[in-house]
Write an enzyme that holds these catalytic residues in place. Sequence first.
Site, short mmCIF file in Angstrom:
data_model
loop_
_atom_site.label_atom_id
_atom_site.label_comp_id
_atom_site.label_asym_id
_atom_site.label_seq_id
_atom_site.Cartn_x
_atom_site.Cartn_y
_atom_site.Cartn_z
N ASP A 1 1.08 5.36 1.25
CA ASP A 1 -0.02 6.29 1.90
C ASP A 1 -0.51 7.43 1.11
O ASP A 1 -0.33 7.57 0.04
CB ASP A 1 1.07 6.88 3.12
N TYR B 1 12.20 3.16 -3.66
CA TYR B 1 11.73 4.35 -3.65
C TYR B 1 12.13 5.42 -3.81
O TYR B 1 13.51 5.33 -3.72
CB TYR B 1 11.26 4.55 -2.18
N ARG C 1 10.04 7.46 4.42
CA ARG C 1 9.64 9.05 5.22
C ARG C 1 10.35 9.20 6.22
O ARG C 1 10.71 10.17 6.51
CB ARG C 1 8.28 9.14 5.04
N ARG D 1 0.99 -1.17 -0.08
CA ARG D 1 0.05 -0.20 0.08
C ARG D 1 1.07 1.29 0.02
O ARG D 1 2.00 1.13 0.46
CB ARG D 1 -0.80 -0.05 1.12
#
Lengths: 261, 261
Positions: free
Chosen positions: B52, B110, B198, B50
């Site tokens: 965010d 990422y 993050r 998933r």
Amino acid sequence: VTRFRLDLAYDGTAYAGFQLQGTQPTIQLRLEEAIASVTGHFARVQPSGRTDAGVHARGQVAHFDSPTGLPAADLHRALNAVLPPDIRVDRVRVARPDFHARFDAVRKEYRYFIWNHRVFEPFHRPFRLHEPRPLAVEAMAAAAARLRGRHDFASFTANPRREVGDTTRTLQRLDLRRTGPLIVLTAVADGFLYKMVRSLAGFLLAVGGGKFPPEAADALLRARRRNAQVPTAPPQGLFLWRVGYGRPGQAGEGNARAGEE
Amino acid sequence: VTRFRLDLAYDGTAYAGFQLQGTQPTIQLRLEEAIASVTGHFARVQPSGRTDAGVHARGQVAHFDSPTGLPAADLHRALNAVLPPDIRVDRVRVARPDFHARFDAVRKEYRYFIWNHRVFEPFHRPFRLHEPRPLAVEAMAAAAARLRGRHDFASFTANPRREVGDTTRTLQRLDLRRTGPLIVLTAVADGFLYKMVRSLAGFLLAVGGGKFPPEAADALLRARRRNAQVPTAPPQGLFLWRVGYGRPGQAGEGNARAGEE
């Protein structure tokens, strides 16, 4: 009174173009509101040229006069603090009192971004034209070569009657660069007629789609009259990229025509 | 029933994340609606992990099962025709019946985009973090080097209790590349904990701002407990860039953990 020069970038998506149109959201309205709020004085903002609704700018230049005592650096910070985030001031400079963002411009560069792939990337959607069918970039480049140079571009303006003076311009650059699915059309001239870059882009896209051969450019230039071969490409792919001025001390000698794209 | 693999890109700005949350706009909701409308059958969409709210994807992978007789190419075209333009399907493939987008993922990449300049470009605003103060990129790179490798990353997850199994991961890459004002942080691992990228970005930004020395990374890894040195960087700079799977025929052997970023 001090004359200030602003270097500006904006995302034109949310705006009805640069120029004031009553209370409609325009770049000029937001700039004049910001200047009034920061300096306490209304000032008219004069750009190098108006951009149409949806057209973006990476290197727009404008000037305004103000009795403010604020140094340029403070003005810069304060304007960005009150402007919406889709309008950014890149630089504020004190200009000579006779500097004119429009009349002193001697060169303008526009870039038109085309995403030539079946699937349109979801990022930068407002900043590119999506053309899903393969484009013949060599034919487009051949047509662009025929359009470069000094010509009467009456066939490539939306409304020749709107033009002040004649419709001859010098296209110093009109070329295409392909990087993967991205095609960047760069146009540099001493000035552009109303919607001229989008008309050039519309014609070149039609050539790239195989509708006309590159040689159609010659007849169009000769005709000095727009026809159906020249659609106006949509605004969202277009950026006013850079405005060139004469060297310091020479700005007053600039012989640019006002760009109107 | 056929199992299909989707390669997806999306602009996460307008979405409450990937995962279904009632009738809130989510990527999963839009995909399942699109599949139902195109095939006439409901299908559950299973992503590699998933993302965010506000996080983007350039190379998300998902699978679903459908009794549709549509060939993959038709499904591809039809899905893009009904999906909103901020969600695009880059590829549709028929997968082996045991292919699993989540369990077969062996590598994830990422990228976090930081615009490190006083003035934030008005373009790509939803796609970059704006950091106006100069960042010490060398210090950030030194801290990143201390985080690379196989470690317990419990200090870099939003909620260690949410993690299924242990919190050890192998960070194969964590590095920074600066190009003018743009800093790109790239993170590659066998899997990521919840909000791990993050959290890493938030810590590195704090190091770049001079709040802690790069060596603070060591104590954090040892502590296995999040503290105030690890803020969660905002979502808009983050892209799920790529998901790697075992070679065809090996997918079932993949030992990846599920990424939850």
